[in-house]
Every structure is written in C-alpha cells, then in structure tokens.
Scaffold this active site. Structure first.
Site, PDB file in Angstrom:
ATOM      1  N   TRP A  62      36.806  37.674  37.195  1.00  0.00           N
ATOM      2  CA  TRP A  62      36.823  36.485  37.455  1.00  0.00           C
ATOM      3  C   TRP A  62      37.527  36.350  38.792  1.00  0.00           C
ATOM      4  CZ3 TRP A  62      41.498  33.260  38.904  1.00  0.00           C
ATOM      5  CH2 TRP A  62      41.168  31.933  38.686  1.00  0.00           C
ATOM      6  N   HIS A 104      50.449   0.063  31.108  1.00  0.00           N
ATOM      7  CA  HIS A 104      51.094  -0.047  32.384  1.00  0.00           C
ATOM      8  C   HIS A 104      50.043   0.646  33.601  1.00  0.00           C
ATOM      9  CE1 HIS A 104      55.293  -0.822  31.385  1.00  0.00           C
ATOM     10  NE2 HIS A 104      55.043  -0.269  30.285  1.00  0.00           N
ATOM     11  N   ASN A 141      42.099  44.847  38.383  1.00  0.00           N
ATOM     12  CA  ASN A 141      42.222  43.558  38.022  1.00  0.00           C
ATOM     13  C   ASN A 141      43.834  43.110  38.838  1.00  0.00           C
ATOM     14  OD1 ASN A 141      43.160  41.170  36.694  1.00  0.00           O
ATOM     15  ND2 ASN A 141      44.248  42.671  34.968  1.00  0.00           N
ATOM     16  N   GLY A 142      43.632  42.383  39.780  1.00  0.00           N
ATOM     17  CA  GLY A 142      44.790  41.658  40.437  1.00  0.00           C
ATOM     18  C   GLY A 142      44.532  41.156  41.757  1.00  0.00           C
ATOM     19  N   CYS A 171      41.238  39.881  35.607  1.00  0.00           N
ATOM     20  CA  CYS A 171      39.637  40.596  35.162  1.00  0.00           C
ATOM     21  C   CYS A 171      40.008  41.310  33.960  1.00  0.00           C
ATOM     22  CB  CYS A 171      39.268  41.443  36.082  1.00  0.00           C
ATOM     23  SG  CYS A 171      39.095  40.416  37.847  1.00  0.00           S
ATOM     24  N   ARG A 217      38.814  37.749  29.540  1.00  0.00           N
ATOM     25  CA  ARG A 217      39.640  37.487  30.607  1.00  0.00           C
ATOM     26  C   ARG A 217      38.911  37.074  32.180  1.00  0.00           C
ATOM     27  NH1 ARG A 217      44.099  40.440  29.854  1.00  0.00           N
ATOM     28  NH2 ARG A 217      44.274  40.787  32.302  1.00  0.00           N
ATOM     29  N   LYS A 276      42.070  20.107  25.383  1.00  0.00           N
ATOM     30  CA  LYS A 276      40.968  20.484  24.587  1.00  0.00           C
ATOM     31  C   LYS A 276      39.667  20.156  24.735  1.00  0.00           C
ATOM     32  CE  LYS A 276      42.499  23.625  23.646  1.00  0.00           C
ATOM     33  NZ  LYS A 276      43.788  23.475  23.921  1.00  0.00           N
ATOM     34  N   GLU A 322      38.484  21.032  28.646  1.00  0.00           N
ATOM     35  CA  GLU A 322      38.115  22.275  28.963  1.00  0.00           C
ATOM     36  C   GLU A 322      36.953  22.903  28.379  1.00  0.00           C
ATOM     37  OE1 GLU A 322      41.188  25.329  28.079  1.00  0.00           O
ATOM     38  OE2 GLU A 322      41.765  24.284  26.487  1.00  0.00           O
ATOM     39  N   LYS A 374      40.850  33.322  29.838  1.00  0.00           N
ATOM     40  CA  LYS A 374      42.047  33.273  29.050  1.00  0.00           C
ATOM     41  C   LYS A 374      43.297  33.347  29.391  1.00  0.00           C
ATOM     42  CE  LYS A 374      43.417  32.933  24.648  1.00  0.00           C
ATOM     43  NZ  LYS A 374      43.360  31.332  24.164  1.00  0.00           N
ATOM     44  N   GLU A 431      47.388  17.284  24.273  1.00  0.00           N
ATOM     45  CA  GLU A 431      46.702  18.546  23.930  1.00  0.00           C
ATOM     46  C   GLU A 431      45.309  18.271  23.683  1.00  0.00           C
ATOM     47  OE1 GLU A 431      47.145  21.680  24.540  1.00  0.00           O
ATOM     48  OE2 GLU A 431      45.874  22.499  22.627  1.00  0.00           O
TER      49      GLU A 431
HETATM   50  O1  M6R Z   1      48.690  32.740  27.883  1.00  0.00           O
HETATM   51  P1  M6R Z   1      49.501  31.123  28.267  1.00  0.00           P
HETATM   52  O2  M6R Z   1      49.891  30.286  26.848  1.00  0.00           O
HETATM   53  O3  M6R Z   1      50.945  31.247  29.088  1.00  0.00           O
HETATM   54  O4  M6R Z   1      48.573  30.442  28.799  1.00  0.00           O
HETATM   55  C1  M6R Z   1      48.678  29.141  29.361  1.00  0.00           C
HETATM   56  C2  M6R Z   1      47.399  28.356  29.921  1.00  0.00           C
HETATM   57  O5  M6R Z   1      46.950  28.868  30.685  1.00  0.00           O
HETATM   58  C3  M6R Z   1      46.753  28.130  28.675  1.00  0.00           C
HETATM   59  O6  M6R Z   1      47.476  27.436  27.529  1.00  0.00           O
HETATM   60  C4  M6R Z   1      45.498  27.314  28.859  1.00  0.00           C
HETATM   61  O7  M6R Z   1      45.850  25.871  29.605  1.00  0.00           O
HETATM   62  C5  M6R Z   1      44.456  27.229  27.892  1.00  0.00           C
HETATM   63  N1  M6R Z   1      43.234  27.257  28.318  1.00  0.00           N
HETATM   64  C6  M6R Z   1      44.678  25.903  27.013  1.00  0.00           C
HETATM   65  O8  M6R Z   1      43.709  25.641  25.992  1.00  0.00           O
END
Ligand code: M6R
Length: 615
Positions: free
Chosen positions: A75, A511, A101-102, A2, A27, A492, A495, A610, A488
């Site tokens: 969150w 396969h 937060n936690g 959060c 966050r 993208k 998400e 994030k 990757e």
């Molecule tokens: O802050 P970090 O690089 O450790 O985060 C890792 C993942 O949570 C982060 O890369 C996540 O997969 C992203 N939303 C991808 O775009």
C-alpha cells in the site's frame, strides 16, 4: 502499510510466499512482488496490481525455484504504485534483497549521503535507500548482515517491519521491527516471517512476535537470535502457541469475507461475552478490568480515542457510559486528539478502541495519554497487537480475524465489550437499579439470536439494494444510541460502493441537510422503538413531504413507520440501549449488496487498507 512474508527451510518457498501474500492482501494491494534465491541467483518478480497479477506475471515470465524467499504486498507511501516501486528491493550489488512495511522518515538525507558515495537508485522508495545503507555498512564496517542491519536501523527515523537476506549467506534471514507488526513462525528445520500469523498457520502453531526495537537473526539449524536494535543486547524470545486455525481465516463458502464476517456476528458476539457475562450469577467478569475498577470509578472522565468504525463504537459507548455509569465521556478522533495538545490528567481514563490494534493514530494517542499520566485501557481484536501491548490493561473482543476491509463484526463486538464495561461500572457505582442491570444482562445474552433473526432479512435487503444501486447520494439518519449507527451505515456504503453517503442525527436534518431532499434522495432512517420514536416519525414526515424516499429500519410489528416508509428492514425488538447491536445489521447488508451489484471489490475497496499504520 503493507504485508510481508518470508520463508527459509527445505520446502519450495514460492507457493508458501504466494499464498501468504494472498492472505495478507488486506494490508495493502496496489502492488506485489517476490524474491526467491535459487541456489545461485535472486529471482525477482514484481508488478503493480494484486497478488493475482503477480502470479500471472510469474507464470508467463519465469520459473521460480528455491527454499529461501521473501514477498510483499504493498500500500504505497513513498512513490506511486508501479512495478519499479514495488518490493522487494535489491541493493546496488544485487546481493541483498529487502521487504519493508513502514516509513523511513529521514530517507532523503540518508539517500543524499549514499548518492555522494556513488550509490544509484531505481525507485522512489525509502526502502531502496535502506537496503543500500545496509550494504554500505557491510562494506565500510566489514560486518555481517545482522550487525549491519542493527547499525543501519540506529540511523533510521520512522517505522518498519523488514526482512532481508544476502544471497551470499543463503541460510539466514534477518528481520526487525519498530511500529509495524512482525511474527516469526517456528517450524521443524524451517522458519516463516510475516506481518501476522495467517501465512504460516497451517505449518506451525509456534510463533515469536517481535517487540518494537527488536531484530532477529533467523538461521537454519539454530535457534532464533533476538536482539535489541539499540544496544545489540540479546533478548530471550517468548514462543507463543497460536490459537487461530486456517478455517477461521478463509471464506468458509461465502462469496466475500465481508459477508462471512457479517454472518459470523451471532457467533462472535457470543464469543465476546462467553465466560464474562454470567447471567445466572448476576455478574460481569472482565479479566483486564478487575484490578483497575477504582481507576474507572474515580475517574474525572473517560476519553475514548479511535478511528473510523471503532470511533463509531466509541460514540455508542458515550451514550451508555453516561446513562448507566454516570461518568462523563468524551469521544475523540485519535488523529485529532494526538495533535491538539489535549488536557489529560492522572484522573482521566483513556479507552483506545481498535480492531487491528495497529492503527497509527490510535497508537500515538495511547502513547500520548500514557505520557500525560492517564490510565489507558485497550479494546482490541488482534491479540498481541501494538495497542494491546502498549495499554495498561484491556479487553479483547474475540471477534476472530476480520479480513474484509470494511469493519463489521469488529463494530458489534466492540459495542458488546463496551456494554459489559458500562454495566459493570454502573452496578458497582450503584447508578443502575438491580432490575435494570439484570434486564440488560439477560437481553445482552439474547443479542446473538436477535442478530441471527435480523440476518434473515438478507434476501429482502438484496432486493432493496437492487432498486437503489444506481443512486448517487444517500442520507442516513438516527437519534440517540442510533445516531452513531447512522454514521456507521453511511461509512459502510461509502467505503465499499463509492456512493456518497452522509450520516446525521435525525433532528439536525432541518438545520441544513433537508435542502438535499428531493424525489431522487433515499434516506435511510433508523426508526426502531425508543424514547425518540415519535420524534423520528416527525422527521420521516418532514422527508416525505419533500418527496424524499424512506428506507426505514423498524422494530418487528411496527405499524406507524411501516405505513409511511417506502421500504422497510425489520429487526427484533430490543431494549433501546442495545439496539445498535441489531440495527447495524441491515445497514451492513444493504451496503454489501449495493457494492456487489455495482461490481465493486467488496473486500478490498480502492484506496483503502485494513489497518492504517501510517498517519
Ligand atoms: O483497526 P482499527 O479499528 O483501529 O481501524 C480503524 C479504522 O481504520 C477502520 O475502522 C476503518 O474505518 C474501516 N475501514 C471501516 O470499515
């Protein structure tokens, strides 16, 4: 996971906190709330939804005034996102108010005790238990707020960054940290509290980053008093001078942070290698690495731990480390690594990659590797983050704040750092020829201009996005260094557009996934000039003969794939090892435009945050 913000001083607290929450929405953004002390009462407003919803609610329902307050953007971990579970939470007497937060892991047993003592609870949260535990200690032990927080936190198992105040002591906020970040901004006769410095950067450049197991009593007219939670001992706080500015954290004219961050890549890649890649001298200088070269050179293997996009950067590194430096590399999901009793020895080097430096699984993997005696190196973006502090040494990516939840510039800057490390080690080990070393140094220096060129296809990619925005599935294929780029690209798209997408090594298609190919299925193939080019061409033929639709990422001037593909996205010619730095650009843009066309919340996609500071 959060965002928390607090203010105490002479200014109106509400606009500062509201604005701070907007900056911290990366966050978490499923609910938000604010509590302001108006001189006699705590005015509390909370709501399910975003900070904008909170702002609307406050406009309609209350007039908030006062110079002391706290705010939260959530969150959810304990309890569904709704108005009641939103923070801040009041204690039973209504005197104390807290943001957190936690996760308090032992909150159930603490709650049972408090229930027996007559406390009542309105929410399902662990945080409401904590604020009442603190209240109970104040009453039982006849101690002040700071002492009660210290006693309470010694009973708590879990992670936290908290800020709490007592309406009967309105000159004071108490904060504490374990596992979640907490920064204190120090102004003139005013203090700020936040999960990172963005909420207060226009007010002060001076900040204290609390360390784990530290708490601080912030009192108007006094210096910040930092103490160890365990034994109450005083700690001399280190006041850092912050180097970020407000412009860096705002959208700068772009519609979304994600687009801004995609377009920042030429600049930030340069920032990442500036002062480190000394092409004229033929050297790479990495401050964090110089004293530990031997550890890497003599390592039995390098284990890379990371999550999500950072894990994909780790996969790219596997190719270049093994190819150039001839050091065996294993790339592990941090979340799996930490729980499978891995074999780690003192001869291993563990590299932890994390944009935020706060990802709980990666942080836990770092701690585990350290316990087992490995040398642990961090590649983080956020300066002073938990992982950067926990590792033995490391290199910052210098990508600047990444606000969009979808990682973009963090990926390319992580690869830039990893490339420099691999080249440096290879040179020292003598596993790369001088010619090849110099060629890659020069080529790495040219990457920002090539990324800039790749970005020029933005308009064309937007047109392709328009054609494919309504499909339900995508396949992404790549080989060699571009296999992780395919993963990757798929991540993208998933998400931010919520379209199902899968990344595969192109040769694996036959396969299994080839069964999915029909005239409805778009297949994004990375088919740039490389050792695998002919093989990728064959894979494209296999797809075409099953009526699949090809969207190909090709090298400028390509003729063969251009003939076969339905749509192409061009990137400048680049040596194979460095291609991920350019091939990823059109894939970022494709997913961005599809998400925008589908009216998705690009910067804050559903269910995500994030930094994932919970398991
Ligand atoms: O802050 P970090 O690089 O450790 O985060 C890792 C993942 O949570 C982060 O890369 C996540 O997969 C992203 N939303 C991808 O775009």
């Amino acid at each position: 996971m959060c965002g928390i913000v607090g203010y105490i001083g002479k200014k109106e607290a509400y606009p500062i906190i509201l604005n701070g929450l907007k900056r911290l929405e990366y966050r978490g953004y499923d609910s938000a709330g604010i509590a302001i002390y108006d001189g006699s009462n705590i005015q509390l407003c909370k709501t399910k939804g975003k900070v904008a919803d909170l702002e609307e609610k406050i406009k309609k329902e209350i007039t908030i005034k006062g110079n002391l307050g706290i705010g939260h953007t959530r969150w959810a971990t304990h309890g569904v996102p709704n108005d009641i579970n939103s923070h801040p939470h009041l204690s039973n007497s209504g005197n104390l108010v807290i943001i957190h937060n936690g996760i308090i892991e032992n909150y159930t047993s603490l709650k049972e005790e408090l229930l027996k003592r007559g406390y009542t609870f309105h929410s399902e949260t662990d945080t409401e238990v904590l604020v009442n535990l603190i209240e109970d200690i104040i009453k039982k032990e006849k101690v002040k707020l700071g002492k009660a927080v210290q006693i309470a936190l010694n009973q708590v198992v879990g992670a936290y960054a908290i800020a709490i105040f007592d309406k009967n002591k309105p000159d004071e906020i108490v904060v504490a940290k374990l596992g979640s970040p907490l920064a204190i901004g120090i102004g003139e006769d005013e203090f700020f509290v936040a999960s990172d410095a963005s909420p207060f950067i226009e007010f002060t450049n001076n900040a204290i980053y609390l360390k784990d197991e530290e708490m601080a009593i912030i009192r108007i007219g006094r210096d910040v008093e930092v103490r160890k939670i365990k034994d109450d001992s005083l700690v001399a706080p280190y006041i850092e001078e912050l180097k970020i500015n407000l412009e860096q954290i705002e959208k700068g004219g772009y519609e979304h942070f994600m687009l801004k961050e995609i377009f920042e890549q030429p600049t930030v890649i340069k920032d990442t290698y500036r002062g480190r890649l000394l092409v004229n001298k033929g050297i790479i200088k990495l401050g964090g690495l110089e004293d530990y070269i031997e550890k890497f050179i003599n390592a039995d293997r390098i284990i890379i731990v990371a999550c999500g996009t950072s894990w994909h950067a780790g996969l790219v590194a596997e190719y270049i480390f093994e190819d150039w430096a001839r050091i065996p590399v294993e790339v592990e999901y941090a979340s799996e690594f930490r729980y499978r009793n891995p074999i780690i020895t003192e001869k291993d080097v563990v590299i932890a990659i994390s944009q935020s430096g706060e990802t709980a699984d990666t942080l836990a993997a770092v701690k585990l590797a350290k316990e087992k005696g490995a040398f642990v190196y961090g590649i983080c973006n956020v300066v002073g983050s938990s992982i950067s502090r926990e590792t033995h040494s490391g290199t910052y990516t210098h990508a600047g704040p990444e606000i969009g939840v979808a990682s973009t510039k963090s990926f390319t800057t992580q690869i830039t750092v990893l490339t420099m490390i691999a080249l440096k080690l290879a040179k020292i080990k003598g596993t790369i020829s001088h010619r090849d070393f110099m060629l890659h140094l020069r080529e790495l220096e040219l990457i920002p201009s090539k990324v800039k060129e790749a970005l020029e296809s933005n308009g064309k990619i937007q047109e392709i996005a328009e054609i494919f925005k309504d499909v339900k599935n995508f396949l992404y294929l790549g080989r060699g260094h571009n296999f992780p780029v395919a993963l990757e690209g798929a991540l993208k798209l998933k998400e931010i557009s919520y379209i199902h997408a899968e990344g595969y090594p192109a040769a694996e298609m036959k396969h299994g996934p080839i069964a999915l190919i029909d005239e409805q299925m778009p297949v994004v193939v990375i088919a740039v000039n490389s050792n695998h080019y002919d093989k990728v061409v064959s894979n494209i033929q296999e797809i075409k003969s099953r009526q699949g639709i090809i969207i190909a990422v090709v090298t400028e001037g390509d003729t063969i794939v251009k003939e076969m593909a339905d749509y192409i996205m061009e990137v400048p010619k680049t040596p194979e090892t460095l291609t991920p730095l350019v091939t990823t650009i059109p894939l970022q843009l494709l997913s961005y435009h599809i998400a925008v066309l589908l009216n998705r919340n690009v910067d804050q996609p559903r269910n995500l945050a994030k930094s994932v500071t919970v398991e």
